[in-house]
Design an enzyme around this catalytic site. Structure first.
Site, short mmCIF file in Angstrom:
data_model
loop_
_atom_site.label_atom_id
_atom_site.label_comp_id
_atom_site.label_asym_id
_atom_site.label_seq_id
_atom_site.Cartn_x
_atom_site.Cartn_y
_atom_site.Cartn_z
N SER B 194 0.69 -1.41 0.21
CA SER B 194 -0.27 0.32 -0.02
C SER B 194 1.01 0.99 -0.13
CB SER B 194 -1.03 -0.16 1.37
OG SER B 194 -2.68 -0.58 1.22
N GLY B 195 0.68 2.52 -0.79
CA GLY B 195 0.70 3.68 -0.59
C GLY B 195 1.87 3.51 -1.70
#
Lengths: 395, 290
Positions: B194-195
């Site tokens: 994520s990210g």
């Protein structure tokens, strides 16, 4: 001198129940005696897998309490902290609630008294047992101990859906002395509310207490679980996670010390039904759970553990007072045994993935890894009854 | 998942977000003091005191001398973000100090707001996330890369409604999202990514096209990974992190791109070879008929 042979016995397969009752700290008290017995049992078996049924222990002691009098009864009521005669209605309700038919998970408890043919029992003992514990009274001929053992074993096998076989060996029955056998069988088939995907099960390292490591199959699941840290009054930290079963009212609670060097025995004395209740207030979090897949079957001799808790007279051929069972002869408890089995595997009820889109964020969730000795409790949440508890030293 | 270990320094903008030292999300360096990541990585416990950013990381388990850790001055979560699947899964993280660029630590280019990376463009996702749903990357946890075609939000949304009980009028993949992967699954980002960056090379420049956001499991059939579309938020980035403006570049796409690339994972090296295979089959068929 005649014997009252008492066998207590239990099984699991796994599952749950649904209903909301709020009254009962009583069954919690009931299970407390069982948890104390468990503590005594593991004291002598610190390096073995152990599983016992606190609810089963309480049921059998309750049945005996109805037949006891004098100091024998006093010891039982003191250790158990309630009088079955006084709280019979509540106990009855609890027993009914645990195995309510509407429950999605299958919990079945069955109690029975096997009496020697011709053995005269007090009417009140029989009726009260039937009323409170739904206990059936069956007549067997202990003279023919092979037939008697196989009859009892068949009953247990039926009540536990085949999970517990050969509870009693004929050698345990004394043809001339055995008068009565009291049995509690508990069967539990639970499916996880949220299934473990079999493809995620893989061998991982488990750390034994002896410093050795083992490769064992471990279940893995990323889900919302009630979990978090807790601590004993002396400040020892441990962590807890709740795995609900399908129907929502039975859960397995797993606890292990936070610090790898802390033994289970350090947190055990602190655990009671009250402690379990406090765990249920932890918040749910999305975590990656890693839990060993395991099956435990264990026999426990409860005589010494109960004696350690002050229940001594009933095992003593001279001091035992069971005049409320029978006035015809002097009987005492020669054996109190429990056999329990539990299986923890992937099976659950959530529709298999792919039937619906689930949006899951891709941040890395915290991991809750059960990779060393741990305690587990299977709890009927509406009543607080602890159906099973155990320690797993090596899966 | 479905990727492989990278060469050291291959993706110099990739950073690791650490919560009290533990990796939990990826991110991308976009200037000397700004990192962009996902909003959902910034939970209530992630604050300037618990979050640190590690740059120049190659493998998580065994730090190398090229690595450096920087503390955080400010965290800006996009205010539109509510929960998984909502719009605005983007955050900006301001570092307490300027980062010294090295060959292992460099920023990535941002696209201008009007850019739409075309469906079928082959792009890369990198991260230290799981290599299967619930399966962690094993030690020494070398940064992984995987190459996949882009899938536009509309096509991706229709995939997400296959074998789903969610009515098709309820959009799951929203306007500010873009997908990458294959209909057949197998190659995807996963938990722990994520990210982190979804980058596409245009004219030898690497552009940040997306941020790893969500999915249904990882690498499943009809469930490609969903990314926050960076172009959609580039003006928001510019407003909050003016310093990053220097890295915002215009892009033009030339050449043909097979927009159906996401349909062909199992054949040879992907999209480009498919037409040839089909052609040969056609010829063979014709010969037989004739």
């Amino acid at each position: 001198m005649k014997k009252l042979l008492l066998a207590l016995f239990t099984v699991v397969y796994l599952t749950s129940v649904q209903s909301q009752i709020n009254l009962l700290s009583l069954e919690e008290l009931g299970s407390d005696i069982g948890i104390q017995v468990f503590n005594q049992v593991v004291k002598n078996k610190p390096h073995e897998n152990v599983v016992i049924s606190p609810h089963g222990v309480a049921s059998v002691l309750g049945m005996l309490q109805l037949g006891a009098d004098g100091k024998t009864k006093k010891q039982l009521t003191t250790a158990m902290r309630y009088k079955v005669n006084v709280v019979g209605k509540i106990l009855k309700k609890i027993n009914k609630d645990i195995k309510a038919k509407k429950n999605k998970d299958l919990v079945n408890t069955a109690n029975a008294v096997f009496a020697n043919s011709g053995f005269k029992m007090e009417e009140a003992f029989v009726s009260k047992n039937k009323e409170v514990f739904h206990s059936q009274v069956r007549s067997v001929d202990f003279q023919d101990r092979n037939t008697a053992a196989s009859m009892i074993n068949q009953w247990v096998k039926n009540e536990t859906k085949g999970m517990i076989d050969n509870l009693i060996s004929p050698e345990l029955l004394d043809s001339s002395m055995t008068r009565l056998i009291v049995i509690n069988a508990l069967y539990f088939k639970g499916l996880w509310k949220s299934q473990f995907q079999p493809e995620n099960t893989k061998k991982r390292t488990f750390h034994g207490p002896d410093g050795k490591t083992y490769q064992v199959p471990m279940l893995a699941q990323l889900s919302l679980f009630r979990c978090g840290p807790a601590n004993t009054p002396s400040g020892l930290m441990y962590k807890v996670i709740e795995l609900p079963y399908h129907g929502g009212s039975v859960s397995m609670l797993v606890a292990l010390p936070t610090d790898e060097s802390t033994p289970l025995s350090a947190i055990l004395p602190h655990i009671s039904t009250k402690t379990l209740q406090s765990w249920m207030t932890l918040n749910s979090k999305r975590v990656q759970l890693i839990l060993p897949k395991f099956t435990v079957e264990a026999d426990a001799d409860l005589k010494e553990p109960l004696r350690n808790l002050g229940i001594t007279d009933m095992f003593d051929s001279y001091k035992a007072n069971f005049t409320r069972i029978t006035r015809a002869e002097q009987v005492y408890v020669s054996h109190m045994l429990q056999k329990a089995k539990i299986e923890v595997k992937e099976d659950g009820t959530r529709a298999s993935a792919g039937t619906t889109a689930i949006l899951i964020a891709r941040s890395s969730p915290p991991w809750f890894i059960v990779d060393r000795s741990f305690l587990f409790f299977i709890r009927h949440n509406p009543t607080g009854a602890v159906l099973f508890t155990g320690q797993i030293i090596k899966p | 998942m479905g990727g492989h270990s990278v060469q050291p320094g291959a993706w110099p903008w990739q950073v690791s977000l650490r919560f009290k030292g533990r990796h939990f999300c990826g991110g991308s360096l976009i200037s000397r003091t700004w990192v962009v990541s996902a909003a959902h990585c910034i939970t209530s416990s992630v604050t300037t005191s618990t979050l640190s950013i590690r740059l120049g990381v190659y493998q998580l388990s065994e730090p190398s001398p090229e690595e450096t850790s920087v503390n955080v001055k400010r965290i800006i979560r996009n205010p539109n973000y509510i929960d998984v699947g909502s719009m605005g899964d983007i955050s900006l993280i301001e570092l307490v100090a300027n980062v010294t660029f090295t060959s292992f630590i460099l920023p990535v280019c941002l696209p201008t707001a009007n850019i739409s990376f075309p469906m079928g463009l082959m792009c890369w996702v990198t991260g230290w996330g799981d290599i299967g749903f619930g399966v962690g990357l094993s030690s020494p946890q070398i940064l992984q890369e995987v190459r996949m075609p882009l899938i536009d939000a509309k096509t991706c949304d229709s995939l997400y409604h296959l074998q789903s009980s969610i009515v098709s009028s309820t959009a799951l993949v929203l306007n500010d999202m873009i997908c990458a992967g294959y209909k057949a699954g197998g190659k995807d980002s996963c938990q722990g990514d994520s990210g982190g960056p979804l980058v596409c090379a245009v004219d030898e420049q690497w552009f940040l096209a997306g941020l790893v956001s969500w999915g249904d499991g990882c690498g499943k059939v009809n469930r490609p990974g969903v990314y926050t579309k960076v172009a959609y938020y580039v003006n928001w980035i510019k407003e909050n992190a003016p310093e990053s403006e220097a890295n915002i570049l215009n892009v033009t796409f030339t050449g043909t791109i097979n927009k159906d690339a996401y349909l062909f994972r199992n054949i040879a090296s992907g999209a480009t070879s498919i037409p040839y295979v089909l052609l040969i089959l056609c010829i063979v068929a014709l010969l037989i008929i004739w």
